[in-house]
Every structure is written in C-alpha cells, then in structure tokens.
Design an enzyme around this catalytic site. Structure first.
Site, short mmCIF file in Angstrom:
data_model
loop_
_atom_site.label_atom_id
_atom_site.label_comp_id
_atom_site.label_asym_id
_atom_site.label_seq_id
_atom_site.Cartn_x
_atom_site.Cartn_y
_atom_site.Cartn_z
CD GLU A 134 -1.89 -1.99 1.26
OE1 GLU A 134 -2.87 -2.93 0.90
OE2 GLU A 134 -0.71 -2.64 1.50
CG HIS A 170 -9.85 -7.96 7.08
ND1 HIS A 170 -8.95 -8.79 7.27
CD2 HIS A 170 -8.88 -8.05 5.70
CE1 HIS A 170 -7.89 -9.02 6.66
NE2 HIS A 170 -7.88 -8.85 5.82
#
Length: 334
Positions: free
Chosen positions: A63, A132
């Site tokens: 990321e 998540h």
C-alpha cells in the site's frame, strides 16, 4: 452513459463512474492490488482493464508503494485513482497520503497539485474481524490537505467519485462494504455531487439525525419505527466529511431543536464529536436537549456474527437516542 431512469447497485455505479472518467480524460489511471483481471475484491473495477488496457495497473501488495507511486504520478500530470483493498490497510499508506499527498500543494507554495483519489471500503457486517472492518475516516478528516467523502446511495457514489477525480487535490472516497449490493435510483446522466454539500434524506420536525454512509439507511429504518410512535425525524446525509456542510446541519437543528449524530465508527473521538462540538458552539440557542451521539463501543470489531451484531450500531440505537432526545427514555452506548 444515458438512458431512462433505472436502478443500479452501488458497485455498478462506482464502476460506471470510473469508466466514464477514463473515457472522458486519458490522464485518469487506476492503481491497486488485483484490480485488473480480478476486478478488485468487490468487483468495482471489473472489466475496466479489458477496456482501458495498461491504464488499469495491477500493483504489488504494498500500500505504501501504490500510494507513493500515485503521488508521483499526480505531481507529473496524471490523475491516479488508487484502491486500498480494505480501509484497515490505509495505515500502511499513511506516510505517503498524510505527509506527501496532503502537504505537497502547501509545501510547494501552491505551485504543485496532487489530483489523486484514494478509494477504500470500510465497515463491518461480514464477520471479517478487527483488521478488515474498521471505520477510520475520522483519522483522515483530521488531516489538512485531504478531502473525505462517504456516499450512501448509488447516485451519490457515482457523483462523488466523479467530483473527486475532477478535484485538483487529493480526495479519499470511503465506501461502506455493506452498501455495494444496495440498489438505488440512477437516472443518467448524473452530474458530479459537489464535495462539501449534504442532502436532506428525509424531512422531519421533531429531531435531526446527522449521519453518513450505511448509517443513513439505518436512520431511515429508525424513522419508520419512530413514525409509528408519533415521532417525526429529519435525516441529514452528510455525504462529505471533510469539508462537511455545517450550514445544512445547523439549519436542520434550527428546525427540529434536537439532534443525534450517528456513525458506524467507534464513538470516541469520531466525526460525531466534531459536529456535536460545532452545534454546541454555534447552534446552542436552538437546542431543546443535549446533543447525543450514536456509534460503536470503544473496542476492536469482533469476528463472531452475534458479537459483531451487538457491536455495530443499528436502527435500534438511533431509535433509543431519539427517544431520549424526546424525553421518552435513556440512550446507552457503552
């Protein structure tokens, strides 16, 4: 895209927004993990690589690298749209997003722009656990130089994403996972939705519920329950979290004189706290009751379905808060 009014799922509205933006502007490129052939984890980019080829870039699983490359691309004349697979993983991109993308225009004395978009899904309801399911939008709304939006409907998802891509500065588009499959009216062509402008999702007279994203739908469900009890609430969909539409919120408070702010994120130090403080400062004379907040408890999101259901704020929590505002009960949010 053109045609008669119809209904579209949010995932398709986002896909259409990306396709239309890429068709209109050859400098728009997409970057992210598995967004090409796989179409992304939620199929938002499905079919776009086949259509636009190398402008849809499958990246390594990093990321920080994805976001850093996007910052450089934006400074060099492209308009990158980055997908971070889950909002939890934006933590790995914070240096590039917060210290580079958000600051470049300021640090270069206004001579540089970073016209990039970072898309990322947040929220629970899928038993995905504490790594998540987080709603971290308050972190990003706290950063000068970043704009943050969170749509609740397919039409707004399209309009806000198009506005974000057109913006000359970095914008974070937060998408609630629970809304990807939700259908809504979609009368093309849809104009970009101005960043910083809320909408009145439901007019009411007795109390205002200020909210965004998936909680808009839970507030609308609560409105039906409360209407059966003779309580008429106004639901304000913020749509944009930074900047947020203070004028629309204060005008709603002036009409109803009672207000609750609801979000799926943990209640502590959240978006609701900022709005509550502003109302207390600038709208105090209009209040007939203390400002209340609805949010998740201060703990990680549980895995188990039953525990997650108890953890996530829902329509019943909005009902409880509004009843307290009306002097008909107490709201608890522990």
């Amino acid at each position: 895209m053109s045609g008669n009014p119809t209904e579209l799922r949010m995932v398709r509205a986002l896909n259409q927004a990306l396709a239309d933006a890429m068709e209109a502007d050859p400098t728009v490129v997409l970057m992210g993990e598995d967004i090409g052939l796989a179409g992304g984890p939620f199929n938002v980019t499905r079919g776009l690589q086949e259509r636009f080829g190398e402008r849809v870039i499958d990246t390594p699983i990093s990321e920080a690298a994805i976001t850093g490359a996007a910052v450089g691309a934006a400074l060099s004349g492209l308009k990158p749209v980055v997908e971070i697979m889950f909002m939890d993983f934006v933590t790995l991109a914070m240096d590039q997003l917060v210290n580079q993308a958000a600051k470049a225009h300021f640090m270069f004395g206004g001579q540089a722009r970073v016209p990039m978009v970072l898309r990322t899904p947040h929220g629970g309801g899928q038993s995905a656990g504490p790594q998540h399911s987080q709603c971290l939008e308050a972190w990003l709304a706290h950063v000068p130089g970043l704009k943050v939006v969170c749509p609740a409907t397919p039409a707004d998802a399209y309009g806000l994403l198009r506005a974000a891509i057109d913006d000359p500065n970095p914008v974070v588009v937060v998408e609630n996972k629970a809304l990807y499959a939700v259908k809504g009216p979609f009368a093309a062509p849809i104009a970009p939705v101005p960043i910083g402008k809320a909408r009145i999702a439901r007019e009411g007279r007795d109390a205002s519920v200020i909210t965004y994203g998936a909680m808009v739908h839970r507030a609308m469900e609560a409105a039906q329950t409360l209407a059966a009890q003779g309580i008429d609430i106004e639901v304000v969909d913020l749509r944009s979290l930074q900047p947020w539409d203070k004028q629309t919120v204060l005008a709603s408070v002036a009409r109803t004189h009672r207000v609750a702010i609801a979000h799926e994120a943990v209640m502590s130090f959240g978006i609701g706290a900022e709005i509550a403080a502003t109302i207390a400062h600038e709208g105090f004379d209009e209040l007939d009751a203390p400002v209340l907040r609805v949010g998740a408890p201060f703990m990680p999101s549980p895995f188990g379905t039953g525990l997650e259901g108890a953890f996530m704020p829902g329509a019943k929590d909005v009902v409880r808060a509004v009843r307290e505002l009306m002097g008909q009960g107490e709201a608890t949010n522990e």
